[in-house]
Every structure is written in structure tokens, then in C-alpha cells.
Design an enzyme around this catalytic site. Structure first.
Site, PDB file in Angstrom:
ATOM      1  N   ASP A  54       0.848  -1.443   0.046  1.00 22.90           N
ATOM      2  CA  ASP A  54      -0.117  -0.015  -0.023  1.00 22.90           C
ATOM      3  C   ASP A  54       0.868   1.189   0.124  1.00 22.90           C
ATOM      4  O   ASP A  54       1.915   1.250   0.652  1.00 22.90           O
ATOM      5  CB  ASP A  54      -0.741  -0.040   1.349  1.00 22.90           C
ATOM      6  CG  ASP A  54      -1.792   0.939   1.427  1.00 22.90           C
ATOM      7  OD1 ASP A  54      -2.760   1.180   0.309  1.00 22.90           O
ATOM      8  OD2 ASP A  54      -2.000   1.722   2.196  1.00 22.90           O
TER       9      ASP A  54
ATOM     10  N   GLU B  38       1.949  -0.374  -4.940  1.00 22.96           N
ATOM     11  CA  GLU B  38       0.853   0.853  -5.192  1.00 22.96           C
ATOM     12  C   GLU B  38       1.871   2.086  -5.182  1.00 22.96           C
ATOM     13  O   GLU B  38       2.056   2.601  -4.181  1.00 22.96           O
ATOM     14  CB  GLU B  38      -0.120   0.924  -4.011  1.00 22.96           C
ATOM     15  CG  GLU B  38      -1.221   2.070  -4.496  1.00 22.96           C
ATOM     16  CD  GLU B  38      -2.165   2.541  -3.655  1.00 22.96           C
ATOM     17  OE1 GLU B  38      -3.207   3.198  -3.729  1.00 22.96           O
ATOM     18  OE2 GLU B  38      -1.928   2.529  -2.410  1.00 22.96           O
TER      19      GLU B  38
HETATM   20  C1  GLC Z   1      -4.025   3.386  -0.526  1.00 19.97           C
HETATM   21  C2  GLC Z   1      -5.386   2.192  -0.497  1.00 19.97           C
HETATM   22  C3  GLC Z   1      -6.521   3.008  -0.263  1.00 19.97           C
HETATM   23  C4  GLC Z   1      -6.256   3.507   1.257  1.00 19.97           C
HETATM   24  C5  GLC Z   1      -4.871   4.469   1.282  1.00 19.97           C
HETATM   25  C6  GLC Z   1      -4.473   4.337   2.749  1.00 19.97           C
HETATM   26  O1  GLC Z   1      -4.301   4.256  -1.580  1.00 19.97           O
HETATM   27  O2  GLC Z   1      -5.599   1.668  -1.776  1.00 19.97           O
HETATM   28  O3  GLC Z   1      -7.758   2.318  -0.013  1.00 19.97           O
HETATM   29  O4  GLC Z   1      -7.316   4.465   1.796  1.00 19.97           O
HETATM   30  O5  GLC Z   1      -3.938   3.540   0.647  1.00 19.97           O
HETATM   31  O6  GLC Z   1      -3.859   3.189   3.312  1.00 19.97           O
END
Ligand code: GLC
Length: 536
Positions: A226, A281
């Protein structure tokens, strides 16, 4: 063909709250996922990524973790997880879990300790600072979820687009919260309930690596990391420049320190047998920057690349996206990824505005060069649920795409009596059970496209060459050794010349029911459709 599994796999994202409800409490759970594995086998995906199911106060529905090594009771138990993992592996399905390294919950024992006094040994596990010179927060960083965008439908094109919303000047948008007890501010790029961990503290690195070992030792095949680009921060915490100051800092943080941390992470993964992998991500809306997170094969195995997700249904725009990936990801030896929908954005069926476009997008997603990610429910052609005013539950306005998956046609759709969010529109006719009986359904289209991909080395691993094509359309050739495919996608409102040279037959057409397979390639392509062609 000696490629690691994550290059040839199609990875299916499951948002556990919304996938399948085995215990009937209206919230999905791990046992629900386990019971639906045969559906996924029938569909033809290779791996699942489970969004967080760890213990959490649920301020951000699981992205605020209070125990990284246990299952939240709402989702089940560690035994349920082990059963799910074993049953998935028995069926040849790999399992990825979601690791949330940038921040914990404010209810995590680490933060409770850190906050308890300035002298606490865990004080430096989080980012604590004195006030800035004006007595306010230490810098100008903005947190996420302060209304930076909303989704709006364009009546002319039918598309739903993300429109920036300037922050309310009255609202507190700072990425910092003042702690009365210890008289300092703590950093949180997301909610105040999600304090940022300090990756400058070696004990944090060790603790978070231990979390990974806990899950890797249990047998998971990989992780989705994440907001991984945010873990390394400017040690001086300098202000964001004025042109970025209106954006959440989590969308711009891009510090060299993260790359060092990723190299250590990669070593940890490399110490395990069996091609364990990390997909990061990297929420930087710039493919050139995203490409840097592959390192030189020593950082992320895969990285999400979101610009295509924010791209309109237009041939010229998509051509640019495909070219950008070729220009930036290939040269660093990275393997691309493609994603159209996830739990953070309006579904692409909703964004593109019509079922025909969403169907055409299926062939786009599954035939580009790289690893595709399918978000649970897109294979049913689901639209976002309409959330009645006043009943939103997500602080980031993302409830619509998180609607429960309708499994059956009856009003309960396979869920307990009071699901946590409303069902998407037309849930009965969109249900998996109804679509399974209809070869013309979106579900069967996904299944045909996935089977075609599985049967073609060129589609899984081949080169991609854009071909000349009529205005409003795109065409590309995939090739590996003597295997070849051609894909044509029309983004146009008009019938266009197909104009593909050579002898080709149709393998899958996005607007058909499977009976088209083997037919001679047509001379023209219908509006908002896609064709997958194989040598005749
Ligand atoms: C990422 C996740 C999202 C979350 C954020 C904070 O962007 O995909 O759903 O709210 O991180 O963890």
C-alpha cells in the site's frame, strides 16, 4: 517459456468486506472467499489479491491496521485464512495479501506507546515534531480524503469523470494532528486515525519485515504494498512547493530514501523460495516516475501505473498511455501492469458510461503487454452503487465501487439480511448466477478472453507493436516466436475500417456470445467494440 508466474498471471482483486458473506452478518469474510474459489477457477484467473483483513478499527475499512499478524473478527480467524490459502493453492490459485507499511492505526499498540510520552522507546516509531514557526503544523503537507475530487457524469459522452474540488478553506486539511498529552504534532498522510510510521527508525523496518516473514512463512505468494512510494520521506520534512500544495502529499511524495528501503525489501523476498513477489501501489500519476520503482530489477517486481485508469475512452489518449509504458517501463527492464478498476475509484463500467465500452475494455485490459488486474465485480459488468445522501460510510467517498457482489438473482443476492452497503444497480440480472447461464453475458466474455490469453504465449508474454488504424480506433500486434494475435479496439461512435493486413479470424469479439469464434475477420469494426484476432 521461463517467466515467473506473476508475469503471465491475471490477478483478481478481492475487497473482502464486499465479496462474499459466509456468516450472514452483511459483511464479507474469508470463509466467503473460500467458498467462491470454484467460481474463480471457472472464470480462469490465476491469483487473488486480498485487500486488508487484519485487525482494524475500520476508520479506513482495514487500511488502518491495529494488528498486522491477526485476522479481524469481522473477517474470521487465522485458521480461516490458512484454510483459504490451502484451498486456493489446491486449485492452482496464488494468493497475495495487502501490506500497509506507511501507517498503522492510531489504536495499534505501537502508536499507543509512542503517544504515551516523549521518552517512550517507541516515540521515534512515528513522526513527531514541534510546531512550525507560526505555531501551526510543522509543514504545509496536506492529508488525503479532504474532498480533492468528485466523480461527475458528462451528459454528452456518458462518461463519468474525476473532477478536482478545491479544498474548503475552512476545513482542516493538514497532514498533522496536535497531541495534547505530549505537546507535539504527529504526521498522517491519510486520516488522523492513520499515523505514519517512521521508516528512518531501524526498529520499524525490522518490525515491518517481521510482519512480512509472518505471512510469507504461512505460504502467501506475494504482497500488494500500500502507498509504497510514501514510506521514505524527506528527513527535513520541507514544505511542498506551491504548485503541489493543494494536492495530498501522499500523491506527490517521491524521495530517494524509498528506493533504498525497497532494495532491502527485495532482498527479503529473494531470500524465500518460489518466486514470491511484491506489487507496489505507486500512486504518482506519472509513468516515468512509476518506472523508477522497478529499480534495476532490485526493487518492486510489479508496480501499479494509474494514469491509464484516469484516461478517457478515447483512442488518442489510450495510444499515449500505451506508448508511455513502452517508453518508460520497458527500458528499465520492468514488466508493465494494467488496471481499470479498484476499490478506490469509480468502476470503469461507470466511468465509461456504457456496457458496450466496458465490454470492449475487457479485451483492452486482457491483451496489452503486462500483468492485468481485475477488480472483483468488473467481470459482472457492475456499475457503482448509488449511495443515498447521508448514508456514505467511507471518508474518501469510495462506497460506490465497494458495493457487495451479487451472487444470486433473489433479493438477498447471497448475502445476510442487511449488507454493509447497497447493491449495485440491476443486481439481480447482473448476478453471477444469472450471467453464468448466459453465453452473451459480460461474465462469459471475461471467461472467453481469459481462456484466449491462457492459450496464447504471444498474449501472455509477447511483444506489442501498435499498428496503423482508422481514426478513433487502435490496433496492436502481439507476437512471440511463431504465435501471433492482433487486437483492434474502437473508441469511436461510428463504424470504422478494420484495415488489418493479412489473413485473420476472430477469436473473441466484445459484443458477441462466443459463436463468432473462427469466423473470418470482418472488414469493419463496430462502434465501442474490440476484436481479438488470430491467424486464419
Ligand atoms: C491506498 C489504498 C486506499 C487507502 C490508502 C491508505 O491508496 O488503496 O484504499 O485508503 O492507501 O491506506
Amino acid at each position: 517459456m521461463d517467466a515467473p508466474w506473476w508475469q503471465t498471471a491475471v490477478i483478481y482483486q478481492i475487497y473482502p468486506r464486499s465479496f462474499a458473506d459466509a456468516d450472514g452478518d452483511g459483511v464479507g469474510d474469508l470463509e466467503g472467499v473460500r467458498r467462491r474459489l470454484d467460481h474463480l477457477v471457472w472464470l480462469g484467473i490465476d491469483a487473488i489479491w486480498l485487500s486488508p483483513f487484519f485487525r482494524s478499527p475500520m476508520a479506513d475499512f482495514g487500511y488502518d491496521v491495529s494488528d498486522y499478524c491477526d485476522v479481524d473478527p469481522v473477517f474470521g480467524t487465522l485458521d480461516d485464512f490458512d484454510r483459504l490459502l490451502a484451498d486456493a493453492h489446491d486449485r492452482g490459485i496464488k494468493v497475495l495479501i495487502d501490506w500497509v507499511p506507511n501507517h498503522s492505526s492510531d489504536q495499534h499498540p505501537w502508536f499507543i506507546e509512542s503517544r504515551s510520552s516523549r521518552g517512550n522507546p517507541k516515540r521515534d516509531w512515528y513522526v513527531w515534531r514541534d510546531s512550525g514557526p507560526d505555531g501551526g503544523p510543522p509543514n504545509n503537507w496536506r492529508r488525503a480524503f479532504t474532498g480533492e475530487a468528485r466523480w461527475e457524469r458528462d451528459p454528452e459522452t456518458g462518461e463519468t469523470r474525476r473532477v478536482p474540488v478545491p479544498p474548503d478553506p475552512e476545513a482542516d486539511t493538514a497532514a498533522w494532528t496536535w497531541d495534547e498529552g505530549t505537546g507535539q504534532w504527529y504526521l498522517h498522510l491519510f486520516l488522523p486515525e492513520q499515523p505514519d510510521l517512521s521508516w528512518d527508525e531501524p526498529a520499524v523496518v525490522d518490525a515491518m519485515h517481521d510482519v512480512l516473514r509472518f505471512w510469507l512463512d504461512r505460504g502467501v505468494d506475494g504482497i500488494r504494498a500500500d502507498v509504497i512510494h510514501a514510506i521514505g520521506k524527506d528527513p527535513e520534512l520541507r514544505d511542498d512547493p506551491p504548485e503541489q500544495a493543494a494536492l495530498p502529499h501522499a500523491t506527490t511524495n517521491d524521495h530517494p530514501r524509498t528506493h533504498e528501503l525497497l532494495r532491502d525489501l527485495r532482498s527479503l523476498f529473494d531470500s524465500y523460495p518460489g518466486d514470491r513477489m511484491v506489487v507496489g501501489e505507486v500512486y504518482l500519476l506519472d509513468t516515468a516516475k512509476v518506472a523508477e520503482y522497478y529499480g534495476s530489477g532490485d526493487e518492486l517486481h510489479l508496480s501499479f501505473n494509474f494514469p491509464p485508469l484516469y484516461t478517457r475512452w478515447r483512442a488518442d489518449a489510450w495510444r499515449r498511455r500505451i506508448e508511455e509504458v513502452a517508453a518508460h517501463v520497458d527500458p528499465v527492464g520492468g514488466w508493465p501492469t494494467w488496471v481499470l478498476s479498484n476499490h478506490d475509484n469509480a468502476r470503469h463500467r461507470t466511468r465509461y458510461g456504457t456496457e458496450a465500452r466496458a465490454r470492449a475494455a475487457t479485451l483492452l485490459l486482457l491483451t496489452l503487454r503486462g500483468t492485468p488486474f481485475v477488480y472483483a465485480g468488473e467481470e459482472l459488468g457492475l456499475e457503482d452503487a448509488v449511495i443515498p445522501g447521508g448514508s456514505a460510510v467511507d471518508p474518501g467517498g469510495r462506497d460506490g465501487c465497494r458495493a457487495p457482489i451479487p451472487w444470486t438473482a433473489d433479493p438477498g443476492h447471497g448475502w445476510g439480511p442487511d449488507p454493509w452497503l447497497p447493491f449495485p444497480p440491476d443486481a439481480g440480472i447482473r448476478s453471477a448466477a444469472v450471467q453464468q447461464d448466459d453465453p452473451a453475458s459480460v461474465l462469459h466474455l471475461y471467461r472467453r478472453a481469459l481462456a484466449a490469453r491462457r492459450g496464447s504465449p504471444a498474449l501472455r508474454l509477447g511483444t506489442l507493436e501498435l499498428l496503423p488504424s482508422a481514426p478513433g480506433t487502435l490496433a496492436w500486434r502481439r507476437a512471440l516466436d511463431d504465435d501471433q494475435r492482433v487486437v483492434a479496439v474502437s473508441f469511436s461512435d461510428d463504424v470504422a475500417d478494420l484495415g488489418v493486413e493479412g489473413d485473420w479470424s476472430v477469436e473473441v469479439a466484445s459484443d458477441r456470445d462466443g459463436s463468432e469464434s473462427g469466423a473470418e475477420a470482418p472488414a469493419t469494426i463496430e462502434p465501442d467494440t474490440a476484436l481479438l484476432l488470430r491467424p486464419a
